[in-house]
Design an enzyme around this catalytic site. Structure first.
Site, PDB file in Angstrom:
ATOM      1  N   LYS A 194      -1.056 -33.796 -54.342  1.00  0.00           N
ATOM      2  CA  LYS A 194      -0.850 -33.888 -52.903  1.00  0.00           C
ATOM      3  C   LYS A 194      -1.820 -34.889 -52.296  1.00  0.00           C
ATOM      4  CE  LYS A 194       0.916 -29.175 -52.295  1.00  0.00           C
ATOM      5  NZ  LYS A 194       0.714 -27.867 -51.633  1.00  0.00           N
ATOM      6  N   ARG A 232       2.782 -29.501 -60.719  1.00  0.00           N
ATOM      7  CA  ARG A 232       3.865 -29.219 -59.775  1.00  0.00           C
ATOM      8  C   ARG A 232       5.107 -30.034 -60.139  1.00  0.00           C
ATOM      9  NH1 ARG A 232      -0.875 -30.149 -56.716  1.00  0.00           N
ATOM     10  NH2 ARG A 232      -1.602 -28.331 -55.516  1.00  0.00           N
ATOM     11  N   HIS A 259      -6.234 -27.288 -56.790  1.00  0.00           N
ATOM     12  CA  HIS A 259      -6.421 -26.572 -55.527  1.00  0.00           C
ATOM     13  C   HIS A 259      -7.688 -27.053 -54.831  1.00  0.00           C
ATOM     14  CE1 HIS A 259      -3.919 -22.858 -56.970  1.00  0.00           C
ATOM     15  NE2 HIS A 259      -3.166 -23.816 -56.479  1.00  0.00           N
ATOM     16  N   ARG A 283       4.232 -22.917 -63.193  1.00  0.00           N
ATOM     17  CA  ARG A 283       2.859 -23.191 -62.732  1.00  0.00           C
ATOM     18  C   ARG A 283       2.094 -21.869 -62.613  1.00  0.00           C
ATOM     19  NH1 ARG A 283      -0.348 -26.966 -59.910  1.00  0.00           N
ATOM     20  NH2 ARG A 283      -1.290 -26.265 -57.949  1.00  0.00           N
ATOM     21  N   TYR A 298      -3.991 -15.649 -58.474  1.00  0.00           N
ATOM     22  CA  TYR A 298      -3.607 -15.522 -59.874  1.00  0.00           C
ATOM     23  C   TYR A 298      -4.479 -14.541 -60.643  1.00  0.00           C
ATOM     24  CZ  TYR A 298      -0.987 -19.765 -58.887  1.00  0.00           C
ATOM     25  OH  TYR A 298      -0.124 -20.675 -58.346  1.00  0.00           O
ATOM     26  N   HIS A 318       7.855 -23.856 -60.189  1.00  0.00           N
ATOM     27  CA  HIS A 318       6.619 -23.260 -59.680  1.00  0.00           C
ATOM     28  C   HIS A 318       6.290 -21.964 -60.408  1.00  0.00           C
ATOM     29  CE1 HIS A 318       3.734 -24.468 -56.677  1.00  0.00           C
ATOM     30  NE2 HIS A 318       3.537 -23.204 -56.352  1.00  0.00           N
TER      31      HIS A 318
END
Length: 294
Positions: A170, A146, A266, A243, A275, A240
């Site tokens: 994150k 990211r 994730h 990504r 995806y 993004h």
């Protein structure tokens, strides 16, 4: 009955005329649909199946799930009003579920376009901005990290011996992402030129601005936008998108969904599943290779 509902919206609920018109259009369209289906049908006699058939016909004609849900909401509002005024004896709409909203497919850059950008563009090996830009593009496209993760990278996060980078994602969760020959070469070239050109810089930051401080999100975003504009006409040209491009390229070239999930950081496999789309040309190639009669 419809006219009574519209007057209720106008005079009791004080809804705007534009809102009233939107309700009227939906209700009149539905009314025409069920009367055309069976002239004996009415607001009092239709059942939930008629409403479902109407929704299905809208979807067949290309209506988005959000549009169909808005139409169902208008019919439900009408029936709530009609029941409260005892104009009908039942509400067939309350048992009808609207279609699930479709998640938009992620934007991604085609592999051939990324190859053109990284391999065919003339990059100036002595220009720090040029070398930094190329390395940033490689980092996004080869690792799928990211924007915030790239900005936060430090020199010690890059392990050349193992060819892997430690990424802090994150909620400060860390993961290890491998990289290949091309990113290694780009990083070594960038870091050597950075240390040569910028004798004073933030001591830990991997990517730095022109004056040596940690690179800003805006600088990275602008770098990606300007360079993707050279090979793509997409309006969305953000980090993004790279990504998304990483994940798409991985899956289209045989990577497993669980592996891509781990590389992207994730928490849920459902997030990674967006995806699993593929371009039509790739689909045709898979079909020709797999089907015995193709």
């Amino acid at each position: 009955m419809v006219e009574q509902f519209l007057n209720y919206l106008r005079y009791e609920r004080n809804r705007s005329e534009l809102t009233v018109q939107r309700y009227e259009k939906v209700l009149r369209t539905f009314e025409a649909y069920f009367e055309n289906k069976d002239s004996q049908l009415s607001w009092e006699s239709i059942d939930s199946d008629v409403i479902r058939d109407w929704m299905e016909s809208m979807m067949d004609n290309g209506a988005m799930a959000s549009t169909v849900n808005n139409c169902l909401s208008a019919v439900r509002s009408f029936y709530r009003f009609a029941l409260s005024r005892k104009l009908v004896g039942r509400d067939p709409s309350h048992v009808v579920r609207g279609p699930k909203k479709q998640k938009p497919l992620p934007h991604f850059v085609r592999e051939s376009d990324m190859d053109r950008l990284l391999d065919e563009k003339e990059w100036d090996a002595e220009n720090f901005k040029d070398v930094r830009a190329r390395t940033i593009l490689y980092m996004f496209y080869e690792t799928g990290i990211r924007l915030a993760e790239l900005v936060g990278l430090n020199d010690e996060d890059v392990d050349f011996a193992q060819r892997q980078v430690k990424v802090t994602g994150k909620r400060n969760k860390q993961r290890i992402v491998p990289f290949g020959d091309e990113l290694e070469s780009a990083l070594r070239e960038y870091m050597a030129l950075r240390d040569e050109k910028l004798t004073e810089r933030e001591d830990r930051a991997l990517f730095v601005g022109d004056k040596g401080s940690r690179v800003s999100r805006a600088l990275v975003t602008n770098t990606v936008r300007d360079n993707l504009g050279l090979v793509s006409t997409m309006k969305t040209r953000t980090p993004h998108v790279l990504r998304h491009s990483f994940a798409t390229a991985m899956l289209n070239n045989g990577a497993g969904l669980e592996s891509v999930k781990k590389l992207l950081g994730h928490e849920s496999i459902a997030t990674t599943e967006i995806y699993t789309h593929t371009t039509f040309e790739q689909l045709k190639r898979i079909y020709k290779k797999a089907h015995p009669r193709a």
